[in-house]
Structure formats: C-alpha cells, structure tokens
Write a protein that holds these residues in place. Sequence first.
Motif, short mmCIF file in Angstrom:
data_model
loop_
_atom_site.label_atom_id
_atom_site.label_comp_id
_atom_site.label_asym_id
_atom_site.label_seq_id
_atom_site.Cartn_x
_atom_site.Cartn_y
_atom_site.Cartn_z
N VAL A 28 0.86 -1.18 0.00
CA VAL A 28 0.00 0.00 0.00
C VAL A 28 0.90 1.23 0.00
N TYR A 33 -7.07 7.40 1.14
CA TYR A 33 -7.99 6.35 0.71
C TYR A 33 -9.35 6.64 1.31
N SER A 163 -1.30 -4.26 3.81
CA SER A 163 -2.73 -4.01 3.69
C SER A 163 -3.24 -3.30 4.93
N GLN A 182 -7.40 -1.59 1.76
CA GLN A 182 -6.41 -1.66 0.70
C GLN A 182 -5.52 -2.85 0.98
N PRO A 183 -4.99 -3.55 0.08
CA PRO A 183 -5.64 -3.90 -1.18
C PRO A 183 -6.81 -4.80 -0.94
#
Length: 183
Positions: A28, A33, A163, A182-183
């Motif tokens: 990431v 986000y 993540s 994420q992801p």
Amino acid sequence: MKMRRVGIVTAFSMFLLALTASVAFAAVAPGTYGPNTGSFNSANAPGSSHLTSGTPQCVVDANLSITCSAYVLGGVGHTNGNVALTASYTAIVDCYNHGVNPNNAVESHQTSFSPTSQAAVTSSKNGQLSVPTRSVSFSGAPIGCPNANWTPTIRPGSQTLLSFSYTLTFAGFASPYITISQP
C-alpha cells in the motif's frame, strides 16, 4: 552440464525477481484512501443512518503510519457501534554483534506486525454517532534477535505496509456499515 547449471541459476534468479516484484506491487502506497461505491452497506445500519459531518477516509503517511479521520453519523437512534483499524506490516530485522564486526549483521530475518486500533462508540443525543480518529503504525513492532546479546535494527527501506482495513460496525449487525480497505 555447465550451461544447464547456468540456465537453472538464471531461471531461479528470474523467479526470485518476479516474486520480489509481486510483493512490491502488493504494498500500500502513501496517499488518501476514501470510501468508494462499495464502502457503505445500508443493510448493516439502522434505518436512516447517514453522514452528518466529516468524511470517512484513511491517510497513509510517508512513514506508512495510517490515520483514519473522525466523522459524525446521524439517524442512528440509540444504536452504538465499534470502529476498528487493522494493518499488516513486514520488515527485515538485522541483528548486530558488537564484538567481532559491529558494522555487519550476523543474522537477518523478516518480521510481521499487525497492529489494531479499535473503540466502542456510543450514540449521543439526537441519534448521532461521533466516530473518533483511529491510527496505527509500525512503531511497537516486535523486533528481536535469536541471541539476547545482539542488537536488532530495522533495515532502512524494508518496512512494507501490505494491507489495511477500517470498519465501522453497528451493535446488533453482523457486518460493517462502512469499510475502507487496501488492497
């Protein structure tokens, strides 16, 4: 026979390069986000829940720490919630022996760390839920060496954020109302 060995070594080297590249792409990156079209699930909230102020979003800083913003939800009645932020980090730990050659690591290994920051959130008057900021970082990761006399150090540039997942789940509901991951 020698050409075959060179071919095997080359193939193995290419495999390791591809594996390393796939891990790098899975990381990431720093950035903001926010919620996307699948972030809110109204089936997992009291009837008239809505965003009153602020924006649910998470910021990954250059040092890979994560901070998810505060916001207020309205229309929740007297329904409480739980907010949680969990991240998955890796890094390489180099262990140094101060005796023979203190500038060269005597042992290196990878460490994993998954910090979590969560809080119970109580609805206030007028059916509002003030969701607080949540933050996590790699600091506090367990970094040790197999020998207590060695000094552990995180190898510069090896820390990776694999993540993260941020959720707000209302009491009485099995799944989150808000999810940013994420992801």
